[in-house]
Design a protein around this motif. Structure first.
Motif, mmCIF file in Angstrom:
data_model
loop_
_atom_site.group_PDB
_atom_site.id
_atom_site.type_symbol
_atom_site.label_atom_id
_atom_site.label_comp_id
_atom_site.label_asym_id
_atom_site.label_seq_id
_atom_site.Cartn_x
_atom_site.Cartn_y
_atom_site.Cartn_z
ATOM 1 N N VAL A 1 -46.523 133.126 -43.404
ATOM 2 C CA VAL A 1 -46.711 133.224 -41.957
ATOM 3 C C VAL A 1 -46.087 132.000 -41.297
ATOM 4 N N ILE A 2 -45.134 132.219 -40.394
ATOM 5 C CA ILE A 2 -44.486 131.101 -39.705
ATOM 6 C C ILE A 2 -44.906 131.008 -38.244
ATOM 7 N N SER A 3 -45.527 132.066 -37.724
ATOM 8 C CA SER A 3 -45.992 132.045 -36.340
ATOM 9 C C SER A 3 -47.059 133.114 -36.165
ATOM 10 N N LEU A 4 -48.049 132.806 -35.326
ATOM 11 C CA LEU A 4 -49.091 133.791 -35.050
ATOM 12 C C LEU A 4 -48.587 134.901 -34.153
ATOM 13 N N GLY A 5 -47.401 134.711 -33.565
ATOM 14 C CA GLY A 5 -46.787 135.766 -32.772
ATOM 15 C C GLY A 5 -47.603 136.120 -31.549
ATOM 16 N N ASP A 6 -47.654 137.413 -31.263
ATOM 17 C CA ASP A 6 -48.404 137.888 -30.104
ATOM 18 C C ASP A 6 -49.147 139.146 -30.514
#
Length: 221
Positions: A165-170
């Protein structure tokens, strides 16, 4: 393709003729296959008193018992196992089913295809109570030649991938990366629907037909 004690959905167990499928399994292409994330379990029925024949062996996959009261959620740096559900030109959509917490899984170095190796023995994934949506963008598939990435040559719908996981995104989902040697496809099915084995970091082999297909293959851990 994975040597973890925890089996992922899609993992091949035994040929259908050698056992009967139990809970958590199904038959696909004459192979008993894991349907859920968990550990394999075998059981043998007792001697049949009528026919005096031996009972058959049943193979099941049991979900691991949860040791936590709080739900386990993906976070930045967590290593996850996800099943590819759809492919588009610029991104692959996945359903995340298990993860290794960030304390046990190291982030890949996105400036090269060499990443730090997580501590041995700490990589057992934890099953998630519910699946989460993950997105692998074309620029996050590998660290080099990002502009030349063709997602159809890296993944196929139904593949199970190891990613980070590199970003929690949206609301659309978590952003994942496979830009590291240990990240990529760990379980693959060929276009013909047969199980595949890795032959290099960019190819898998259909065990029945002998044909090779392109993939972004994860290095075994």
């Amino acid at each position: 393709m994975s040597n973890l004690d925890i089996l992922l959905p899609g993992a091949l167990l035994v040929p259908a003729g050698k056992a009967t499928p139990g809970p958590g399994t199904h038959i696909q292409n004459n192979q008993i296959t894991a349907s859920v994330l968990g550990r394999a379990s075998t059981a043998k029925s007792s001697l049949n008193s009528t026919t005096r024949s031996k009972g058959s062996t049943s193979v099941s996959v049991l979900r691991p018992a949860s040791r936590q009261t709080a739900p386990v959620l993906p976070s930045v740096g967590a290593q996850v196992y996800a099943k590819v559900t759809s492919l588009q030109r610029q991104q692959a959509t996945c359903s995340i089913h298990a993860l290794v917490p960030p304390s046990a899984a190291a982030l890949p170095r996105l400036d090269s295809d060499v990443s730090s190796t997580p501590t041995e023995g700490s990589l057992e994934p934890r099953a998630l109570a519910t699946s989460f949506r993950g997105i692998i963008r074309s620029q996050d598939v590998r660290a080099t030649e990002k502009d030349k990435v063709k997602l159809g040559d890296c993944f196929r719908v139904g593949d199970v991938v190891r990613a980070v996981v590199i970003s929690l995104g949206d609301q659309g989902g978590y952003y994942l990366s496979t830009a590291g040697n240990e990240y990529g496809v760990v379980i693959a099915w060929s276009e013909a629907g047969n199980g595949c084995v890795p032959v290099s970091w960019r190819e898998v082999l259909d065990e029945k037909t002998g044909l090779r297909e392109a993939r972004k293959v994860a290095k075994p851990i």
